[in-house]
Design an enzyme around this catalytic site. Structure first.
Site, PDB file in Angstrom:
ATOM      1  N   ARG A 144     -43.057  13.271  15.060  1.00 52.01           N
ATOM      2  CA  ARG A 144     -42.287  14.160  14.180  1.00 52.01           C
ATOM      3  C   ARG A 144     -42.414  15.625  14.608  1.00 52.01           C
ATOM      4  NH1 ARG A 144     -43.191  11.600   8.115  1.00 52.01           N
ATOM      5  NH2 ARG A 144     -41.310  10.314   8.161  1.00 52.01           N
ATOM      6  N   GLY A 165     -37.989   6.244   4.245  1.00 52.41           N
ATOM      7  CA  GLY A 165     -37.105   6.198   3.072  1.00 52.41           C
ATOM      8  C   GLY A 165     -35.781   6.921   3.311  1.00 52.41           C
ATOM      9  N   GLY A 172     -39.728   4.063   9.803  1.00 54.92           N
ATOM     10  CA  GLY A 172     -40.836   3.405   9.108  1.00 54.92           C
ATOM     11  C   GLY A 172     -41.614   2.467  10.019  1.00 54.92           C
ATOM     12  N   LYS A 177     -39.904  -6.476   1.388  1.00 58.38           N
ATOM     13  CA  LYS A 177     -39.219  -6.880   0.152  1.00 58.38           C
ATOM     14  C   LYS A 177     -37.711  -6.894   0.262  1.00 58.38           C
ATOM     15  CE  LYS A 177     -42.487  -4.783  -3.065  1.00 58.38           C
ATOM     16  NZ  LYS A 177     -42.536  -3.510  -3.784  1.00 58.38           N
TER      17      LYS A 177
HETATM   18  P1  ADP Z   1     -39.853  -0.596   7.397  1.00 64.97           P
HETATM   19  O1  ADP Z   1     -40.923   0.448   7.122  1.00 64.97           O
HETATM   20  O2  ADP Z   1     -39.585  -0.759   8.858  1.00 64.97           O
HETATM   21  O3  ADP Z   1     -38.633  -0.362   6.561  1.00 64.97           O
HETATM   22  P2  ADP Z   1     -41.011  -2.381   5.443  1.00 64.97           P
HETATM   23  O4  ADP Z   1     -41.829  -1.265   4.912  1.00 64.97           O
HETATM   24  O5  ADP Z   1     -39.934  -2.927   4.620  1.00 64.97           O
HETATM   25  O6  ADP Z   1     -40.456  -1.994   6.907  1.00 64.97           O
HETATM   26  O7  ADP Z   1     -41.967  -3.627   5.739  1.00 64.97           O
HETATM   27  C1  ADP Z   1     -43.015  -3.565   6.650  1.00 64.97           C
HETATM   28  C2  ADP Z   1     -44.120  -4.505   6.242  1.00 64.97           C
HETATM   29  O8  ADP Z   1     -43.638  -5.830   6.054  1.00 64.97           O
HETATM   30  C3  ADP Z   1     -45.192  -4.602   7.297  1.00 64.97           C
HETATM   31  O9  ADP Z   1     -46.368  -4.021   6.804  1.00 64.97           O
HETATM   32  C4  ADP Z   1     -45.349  -6.092   7.550  1.00 64.97           C
HETATM   33  O10 ADP Z   1     -46.683  -6.513   7.654  1.00 64.97           O
HETATM   34  C5  ADP Z   1     -44.712  -6.704   6.325  1.00 64.97           C
HETATM   35  N1  ADP Z   1     -44.253  -8.080   6.591  1.00 64.97           N
HETATM   36  C6  ADP Z   1     -43.398  -8.496   7.536  1.00 64.97           C
HETATM   37  N2  ADP Z   1     -43.274  -9.825   7.503  1.00 64.97           N
HETATM   38  C7  ADP Z   1     -44.086 -10.292   6.531  1.00 64.97           C
HETATM   39  C8  ADP Z   1     -44.393 -11.578   6.009  1.00 64.97           C
HETATM   40  N3  ADP Z   1     -43.846 -12.680   6.511  1.00 64.97           N
HETATM   41  N4  ADP Z   1     -45.260 -11.641   4.976  1.00 64.97           N
HETATM   42  C9  ADP Z   1     -45.826 -10.543   4.462  1.00 64.97           C
HETATM   43  N5  ADP Z   1     -45.570  -9.296   4.909  1.00 64.97           N
HETATM   44  C10 ADP Z   1     -44.711  -9.161   5.930  1.00 64.97           C
HETATM   45  C1  3PG Z   2     -42.255  10.463   4.782  1.00 63.57           C
HETATM   46  O1  3PG Z   2     -43.309  10.434   5.419  1.00 63.57           O
HETATM   47  O2  3PG Z   2     -41.581   9.446   4.515  1.00 63.57           O
HETATM   48  C2  3PG Z   2     -41.714  11.815   4.390  1.00 63.57           C
HETATM   49  O3  3PG Z   2     -42.435  12.844   4.967  1.00 63.57           O
HETATM   50  C3  3PG Z   2     -41.648  11.948   2.876  1.00 63.57           C
HETATM   51  O4  3PG Z   2     -42.922  11.836   2.331  1.00 63.57           O
HETATM   52  P1  3PG Z   2     -43.096  11.286   0.828  1.00 63.57           P
HETATM   53  O5  3PG Z   2     -42.700   9.828   0.854  1.00 63.57           O
HETATM   54  O6  3PG Z   2     -44.545  11.523   0.484  1.00 63.57           O
HETATM   55  O7  3PG Z   2     -42.159  12.085  -0.036  1.00 63.57           O
HETATM   56 MG    MG Z   3     -42.329   0.676   5.568  1.00 66.76          MG
END
Ligand code: ADP
Ligand code: 3PG
Ligand code: MG
Length: 409
Positions: A38, A386, A363, A206
């Protein structure tokens, strides 16, 4: 679509330019920066301003510090941006001043002694609770510090906070920085008229986090490949036994509706045909490759933690002939190497398709791609978590909405 003022439209020479950056970087227990992407991605905007004789004043947040309690001051030390100023200094090869206060006399005096072409980082704006409540007087106190405002903090653009949104009411002109523009180009412009076949890979924890994305992309995508924990809610909805896999029971009906909608619109909505199952989520435990069908599901006590070997082949074939690929969410628990094979196989397949525009939504998906050393083989990796999801969903980001309209300029 780009109806907002751009950094290139501003006359920045001899001006105090407040730049909101997203320096919310992961830190180790010892306070070392684990991933500086970043910060690196904000450099083009910073360098441009320095080269054009601006006084560059950076605003940023780090973590989610507590405010308003007696222990706040002590616990907040670990959220100081001082180490980030040092790191930025080494990246730029230039001195970076640091102000331990982001508003008030301390900040003002540091700014008043700045020369053109120099840079100052202000302390974490979240040390003031008024930042997150988008308090107008706090926004005004920030706005007072500069003549112009640039928002380059894409990762925080979904937050309507004082330094990302409120501040623009207190400043003459507010523009998008170069990183913000790049994120908009890939996550909005390119996805508005994508080259087909347009393939969307969705995984992660989710279904509920990704409903907006699925709905928004239903009208554009040709094929969806589903993985991750969210796949089990869909599998359950088709009558497959998922045993201890993570299923959102209250989303099964919605999953059915989404599958029906995809069928009506002739969108290919592919679910895993097999998975890696385990009894405990730990490295080194026994696993098995389970075929997923109404006749053969996951056995009692087992849970799906990754897509299976057949699914990897099937999904890789889809990836091979796509022209646009958008990926959000790992397809397995990639943090544990034993369960990272599916995510790695898909990352390798995307890297191998040199004809496609590949966009990784941010993410954990970006973390996974970097971990596999494949980041430079993707067309674009978002710096937002997000924020990237909300943009793909078609939501207006407050950090962008607040900027000066081109027509008003
Ligand atoms: P992103 O940040 O890329 O949008 P998410 O935050 O939605 O992704 O999800 C990421 C998480 O999902 C990871 O920590 C991963 O371990 C979890 N995950 C992926 N597949 C599974 C699974 N089959 N069961 C439980 N957790 C899972
Ligand atoms: C992030 O890391 O997703 C951004 O910097 C926003 O941070 P926050 O989810 O704590 O608002
Ligand atoms: Mg995530």
């Amino acid at each position: 679509m780009h109806s907002k003022l751009s950094l290139r439209d501003l006359s920045v020479g001899n001006q105090r330019v407040l730049v909101r950056v997203d320096f919310n970087v992961p830190l180790s227990e010892q306070g070392q920066i684990v991933d500086d992407t970043r910060i690196v991605e904000a450099l083009p905007t910073i360098r441009y301003l320095l080269e054009h004789d601006a006084k560059v004043i950076l605003l940023a947040h780090l973590g989610r510090p507590k405010t308003g309690t007696s222990q706040a001051l002590e616990t907040n030390k670990k959220y100081s941006l001082a180490p980030v100023a040092k790191h930025l200094e080494s990246l730029l090869g230039l001195p970076v001043q640091f102000s331990p206060e982001c508003i008030g006399p301390v900040a003002k005096s540091a700014i008043s002694s700045m020369k053109n072409g120099t840079i100052l980082l202000l302390e974490n704006v979240r040390f003031h609770q008024e930042e997150e409540s988008n308090d107008p007087s706090f926004a005004a106190a920030l706005g007072e510090l500069g003549d112009l405002y640039v928002n380059d903090a894409f990762g925080a653009a979904h937050r309507a906070h004082a330094s990302t949104a409120g501040i623009t009411r207190h400043i003459r002109q507010s523009a998008m920085g170069f990183l913000m523009e790049k994120e908009m180009k890939y996550l909005q412009v390119e996805l508005t008229t994508p080259e087909h076949p347009f393939l969307v890979i969705l995984g992660g924890s989710k279904v509920s986090d990704k409903i907006g994305v699925i709905k928004a992309l239903m009208t554009k995508a040709d094929t969806f490949l589903i993985g991750g924990a969210m796949a089990y809610t869909f599998l359950k909805a088709t009558g497959i036994e998922t045993a201890r896999s993570r299923v959102e029971v209250d989303k099964i009906d919605l999953a059915k509706e989404l599958l029906e909608e995809a069928r009506k619109q002739s969108i290919r909505f592919l679910l895993p045909i097999d998975c890696i199952a385990t009894q405990t989520i730990e490295p080194g435990v026994p696993t098995k490759n389970v075929t997923l069908s109404p006749l053969s599901g996951i056995s009692e006590g087992w849970e799906g933690v990754d897509i299976g070997l057949e699914t990897r082949l099937l999904y890789a074939q889809e990836i091979a002939h796509a022209k646009t690929i958008l990926w959000n969410g790992p397809v397995g628990i990639f943090e544990i190497p034993d369960f990272s094979g599916g995510t790695r196989a898909l990352a390798e397949a995307i890297a191998g398709n040199r004809n496609a525009l590949s966009i990784i939504g941010g993410g954990d998906s970006v973390t996974a791609v970097k971990q596999f050393g494949l980041a430079n083989l993707m067309s674009f990796l978002s710096t937002g978590g997000g924020a990237s999801l909300e943009l793909i969903e078609g939501k207006e980001l407050p950090g962008i909405a607040a900027l000066t309209d081109l027509r008003a300029f």
